[in-house]
Write a protein that holds these residues in place. Structure first.
Motif, PDB file in Angstrom:
ATOM      1  N   PRO A 131       0.930  -1.246  -0.026  1.00 11.84           N
ATOM      2  CA  PRO A 131      -0.118  -0.016  -0.019  1.00 11.84           C
ATOM      3  C   PRO A 131       0.907   1.373   0.112  1.00 11.84           C
ATOM      4  CG  PRO A 131      -0.743  -1.468   1.968  1.00 11.84           C
ATOM      5  CD  PRO A 131       0.603  -2.158   1.270  1.00 11.84           C
ATOM      6  N   ASN A 132       0.728   2.169  -0.881  1.00 17.97           N
ATOM      7  CA  ASN A 132       1.466   3.276  -1.006  1.00 17.97           C
ATOM      8  C   ASN A 132       0.717   4.636  -0.900  1.00 17.97           C
ATOM      9  OD1 ASN A 132       0.191   3.049  -3.477  1.00 17.97           O
ATOM     10  ND2 ASN A 132       2.249   2.287  -4.467  1.00 17.97           N
ATOM     11  N   SER A 133       1.384   5.573  -1.353  1.00 19.36           N
ATOM     12  CA  SER A 133       0.549   6.970  -1.091  1.00 19.36           C
ATOM     13  C   SER A 133      -0.633   7.069  -2.241  1.00 19.36           C
ATOM     14  CB  SER A 133       1.376   7.927  -1.713  1.00 19.36           C
ATOM     15  OG  SER A 133       1.831   7.716  -3.390  1.00 19.36           O
ATOM     16  N   PRO A 134      -1.756   7.868  -1.703  1.00 21.39           N
ATOM     17  CA  PRO A 134      -2.902   7.881  -2.141  1.00 21.39           C
ATOM     18  C   PRO A 134      -2.789   7.919  -3.782  1.00 21.39           C
ATOM     19  CG  PRO A 134      -3.004   9.474  -0.711  1.00 21.39           C
ATOM     20  CD  PRO A 134      -1.660   8.820  -0.877  1.00 21.39           C
ATOM     21  N   SER A 135      -3.585   6.672  -4.463  1.00 18.22           N
ATOM     22  CA  SER A 135      -3.529   6.768  -5.944  1.00 18.22           C
ATOM     23  C   SER A 135      -4.630   7.293  -6.681  1.00 18.22           C
ATOM     24  CB  SER A 135      -3.253   5.333  -6.368  1.00 18.22           C
ATOM     25  OG  SER A 135      -1.969   4.744  -6.130  1.00 18.22           O
ATOM     26  N   LYS A 136      -4.864   7.623  -7.632  1.00 16.05           N
ATOM     27  CA  LYS A 136      -6.114   7.741  -8.583  1.00 16.05           C
ATOM     28  C   LYS A 136      -6.105   7.119  -9.898  1.00 16.05           C
ATOM     29  CE  LYS A 136      -6.882  11.404  -5.442  1.00 16.05           C
ATOM     30  NZ  LYS A 136      -7.895  10.859  -4.468  1.00 16.05           N
ATOM     31  N   TRP A 137      -7.071   6.280 -10.096  1.00 18.39           N
ATOM     32  CA  TRP A 137      -7.091   5.608 -11.563  1.00 18.39           C
ATOM     33  C   TRP A 137      -8.236   6.204 -12.337  1.00 18.39           C
ATOM     34  CZ3 TRP A 137      -3.166   2.869 -13.478  1.00 18.39           C
ATOM     35  CH2 TRP A 137      -2.159   2.653 -12.353  1.00 18.39           C
ATOM     36  N   ALA A 138      -8.408   6.418 -13.429  1.00 19.50           N
ATOM     37  CA  ALA A 138      -9.365   6.456 -14.289  1.00 19.50           C
ATOM     38  C   ALA A 138      -9.533   5.358 -15.132  1.00 19.50           C
ATOM     39  CB  ALA A 138      -9.222   7.832 -15.336  1.00 19.50           C
ATOM     40  N   LEU A 139     -10.706   4.897 -15.314  1.00 17.36           N
ATOM     41  CA  LEU A 139     -11.100   3.733 -16.211  1.00 17.36           C
ATOM     42  C   LEU A 139     -11.868   4.448 -17.395  1.00 17.36           C
ATOM     43  CD1 LEU A 139     -10.707   0.837 -17.054  1.00 17.36           C
ATOM     44  CD2 LEU A 139     -13.142   0.594 -16.123  1.00 17.36           C
ATOM     45  N   VAL A 140     -11.554   4.381 -18.354  1.00 15.41           N
ATOM     46  CA  VAL A 140     -12.307   4.945 -19.562  1.00 15.41           C
ATOM     47  C   VAL A 140     -12.758   3.541 -20.360  1.00 15.41           C
ATOM     48  CG1 VAL A 140     -12.067   6.217 -21.769  1.00 15.41           C
ATOM     49  CG2 VAL A 140     -10.956   6.845 -19.704  1.00 15.41           C
ATOM     50  N   ASP A 141     -14.114   3.647 -20.585  1.00 11.99           N
ATOM     51  CA  ASP A 141     -14.693   2.435 -21.330  1.00 11.99           C
ATOM     52  C   ASP A 141     -15.613   2.869 -22.450  1.00 11.99           C
ATOM     53  OD1 ASP A 141     -16.094  -0.516 -19.672  1.00 11.99           O
ATOM     54  OD2 ASP A 141     -16.303   0.152 -22.003  1.00 11.99           O
ATOM     55  N   CYS A 142     -15.340   2.360 -23.700  1.00 10.70           N
ATOM     56  CA  CYS A 142     -16.227   2.726 -24.757  1.00 10.70           C
ATOM     57  C   CYS A 142     -17.485   2.104 -24.589  1.00 10.70           C
ATOM     58  CB  CYS A 142     -15.560   2.350 -26.024  1.00 10.70           C
ATOM     59  SG  CYS A 142     -13.676   3.090 -26.322  1.00 10.70           S
ATOM     60  N   ASN A 143     -18.650   2.993 -24.856  1.00 12.88           N
ATOM     61  CA  ASN A 143     -19.853   2.311 -24.741  1.00 12.88           C
ATOM     62  C   ASN A 143     -20.197   1.427 -26.145  1.00 12.88           C
ATOM     63  OD1 ASN A 143     -19.877   3.874 -22.900  1.00 12.88           O
ATOM     64  ND2 ASN A 143     -21.451   5.448 -23.673  1.00 12.88           N
ATOM     65  N   SER A 144     -20.790   0.323 -25.634  1.00 11.94           N
ATOM     66  CA  SER A 144     -21.073  -0.640 -26.867  1.00 11.94           C
ATOM     67  C   SER A 144     -19.903  -0.460 -27.782  1.00 11.94           C
ATOM     68  CB  SER A 144     -22.465  -0.319 -27.379  1.00 11.94           C
ATOM     69  OG  SER A 144     -23.451  -0.327 -26.300  1.00 11.94           O
ATOM     70  N   PHE A 145     -18.841  -0.996 -27.809  1.00  7.48           N
ATOM     71  CA  PHE A 145     -17.810  -0.282 -28.609  1.00  7.48           C
ATOM     72  C   PHE A 145     -17.831  -0.993 -30.102  1.00  7.48           C
ATOM     73  CE2 PHE A 145     -13.098  -0.925 -30.102  1.00  7.48           C
ATOM     74  CZ  PHE A 145     -12.984   0.271 -30.255  1.00  7.48           C
ATOM     75  N   PHE A 146     -18.024  -2.056 -30.218  1.00  8.81           N
ATOM     76  CA  PHE A 146     -18.121  -2.807 -31.782  1.00  8.81           C
ATOM     77  C   PHE A 146     -19.355  -2.150 -32.352  1.00  8.81           C
ATOM     78  CE2 PHE A 146     -16.087  -7.140 -30.438  1.00  8.81           C
ATOM     79  CZ  PHE A 146     -14.708  -6.458 -30.397  1.00  8.81           C
ATOM     80  N   ALA A 147     -20.442  -1.948 -31.665  1.00 12.67           N
ATOM     81  CA  ALA A 147     -21.295  -1.463 -32.140  1.00 12.67           C
ATOM     82  C   ALA A 147     -21.400  -0.042 -32.577  1.00 12.67           C
ATOM     83  CB  ALA A 147     -22.738  -1.542 -31.348  1.00 12.67           C
TER      84      ALA A 147
END
Length: 436
Positions: free
Chosen positions: A6-22
């Motif tokens: 466990p280290n200093s406070p992290s921040k992660w963003a998750l970017v997810d494409c909506n219904s990507f193939f469609a």
DNA sequence: TCTGGGGTCCTAGGACCC
DNA sequence: TCTGGGGTCCTAGGACCC
């Protein structure tokens, strides 16, 4: 996944494409904007993507196409066969847009990226940045995305899930433990089966303990029992929900421990030569992945099977071969695969699916060829590198090894023998035969 | 909801050995 | 062979993901 301190406070963003193939398929088809759209798997067997309209019809992801065919037709849905070259291209465009925000973009899958935003402190800053990410990706690529942000990858995923399914978030959700009220609310409104990594087998186990929401799971006192019921992964997920990072920072970029290439065939294959041609393609694909991660393989598994859904003789067989020395050379791997095929092949069977699995993967850097073999080993590396470069430049399958008769790839760009000779300085055919 | 695609990792339990 | 301990290696199958 592996444990980190466990280290200093992290921040992660998750970017997810909506219904990507469609979304990719409708890019150039504004006429389909308000219609249900689905995309089918490689042999049009099942549905692998559905837009919102299609989902509203009750279309199940990964369900068989024939079951949904009628309802799709009734509602005038657009149905596409998958076009992976297009999706890969669009995926690259999305990723390069995201690289403008941070150099730390980890590609998790064709339609998802984790982005390390650990430098940013306040919730407000994160909100602004996440909104900007969404806006810019949509402007540059026309692919709609949702953004979730959290102190761990599991919480970023959870935030993304909320962003996607609750209109009030408008596609962006930030989970920050500093805003404890919102953190608590987010976990309470997420059912255990909607947590990343909790699947259809684990969820009922949690519910049997009276744990129904992510919040319940997160605060369950008996961590040993969680480890016992859901194994190491479950224990890690519980910690991540608390905001303690357990998933390694670079887990998306970690080298694969096994590489598989398998596919169902459009039509049954009975002849051994037919299977050889298909397996040759799998070997090309898998060994290129192997080389891309600078690894060698020491054990190879091959399987062949009939269709689950046909009446008549059912047959499944698989074989494993251990190589004398680890290699990344397509020709050696293919030779081994053919040897296994000889052992498991049975005449008169209608085969529907086959696969090659590279197991026992070792790091290229840690392998020491014997003094006697050093020269050979290095020549192989160079040869394979040249082959990969040409295939990358001129199109996959430009240079093939073995009798690849590819029924999966629709077209290949051809390269002239003259150009090839100029590129690598010596006739490729000669090199191949000399090495054999 | 009973999984008609493809891929990866983990682990329980068997085989084998001392 | 109605077998008692314990370690290692291997593999099939389970579970999860998109």
């Amino acid at each position: 996944m592996s444990f980190t301190q466990p280290n200093s406070p992290s921040k992660w963003a998750l970017v997810d494409c909506n219904s990507f193939f469609a979304s990719c398929e409708t890019l150039f088809r504004p006429d389909l904007k308000d219609k249900p759209v689905v995309v089918l798997s490689s042999n049009d067997g099942c549905i692998v993507a559905a837009n919102r309209k299609a989902k509203q019809l009750g279309i199940k992801m990964f369900g068989p196409y024939f079951e949904a065919q009628k309802i799709l037709k009734t509602h005038g849905a657009a149905v596409f066969s998958s076009n992976f070259a297009l999706y890969a291209d669009m995926s690259r465009r999305v990723n390069s847009t995201l690289l403008e925000f941070s150099p730390h973009v980890e590609v998790y899958s064709i339609d998802e990226c984790f982005i390390n935003l650990s430098g940013l402190a306040s919730s407000k800053e994160l909100q602004t940045l996440a909104e900007e990410m969404k806006k810019r990706v949509e402007l540059y690529t026309a692919i709609p995305v949702c953004v979730g942000v959290g102190p761990t990858k599991v919480l970023a995923k959870l935030a993304n899930h909320l962003a996607k399914n609750n209109k009030e978030y408008k596609g962006v959700c930030i989970i920050d433990k500093a805003d404890f009220y919102h953190y608590e609310k987010s976990l309470k409104q997420t059912a255990v089966e909607d947590i990343w990594g909790i699947g259809r087998k684990s969820a009922p186990k949690l519910r049997a303990l009276g744990l129904h929401s992510a919040w319940d799971f997160c605060h369950y006192h008996n961590e040993k029992l969680i480890q016992k019921l859901l194994t190491k992964t479950g224990a890690m997920i519980q910690q991540e929900l608390k905001g303690i990072e357990c998933i390694a920072e670079d887990f998306c970029d970690q080298k694969k421990k096994q590489i598989m290439c398998s596919r169902s065939f459009e039509k049954n294959v009975t002849a051994k030569e037919g299977l050889q041609a298909i397996l040759a393609n799998f070997v090309m694909e898998a060994s290129e992945k192997l080389r891309n991660q600078q690894s060698l393989v020491a054990g190879i598994m091959v399987y062949i099977r009939t269709s689950h859904f046909q009446s008549g003789i059912q047959y499944f067989n698989q074989g494993f071969v251990k190589l004398d020395e680890p290699t990344q050379d397509t020709r050696k791997i293919l030779k081994a695969v053919y040897k296994v095929l000889d052992q498991i092949f049975k005449e008169g069977i209608d085969y529907k699916k086959a696969g090659v699995i590279l197991c026992d993967i070792v790091d290229q850097a840690s392998f020491q060829p014997t003094l006697f073999d050093v020269g050979n080993f290095e020549r192989e590396l160079v040869l394979m590198e040249v082959m990969d470069k040409i295939n990358a430049k001129e199109g996959a399958g430009t240079i093939k090894i073995g009798n690849c008769n590819n029924q999966f790839k629709k077209s290949h760009k051809k390269i002239s023998k003259v150009l090839l000779t100029r590129l690598i300085g010596v006739s490729f055919q000669k090199l191949v035969s000399r090495e054999n």
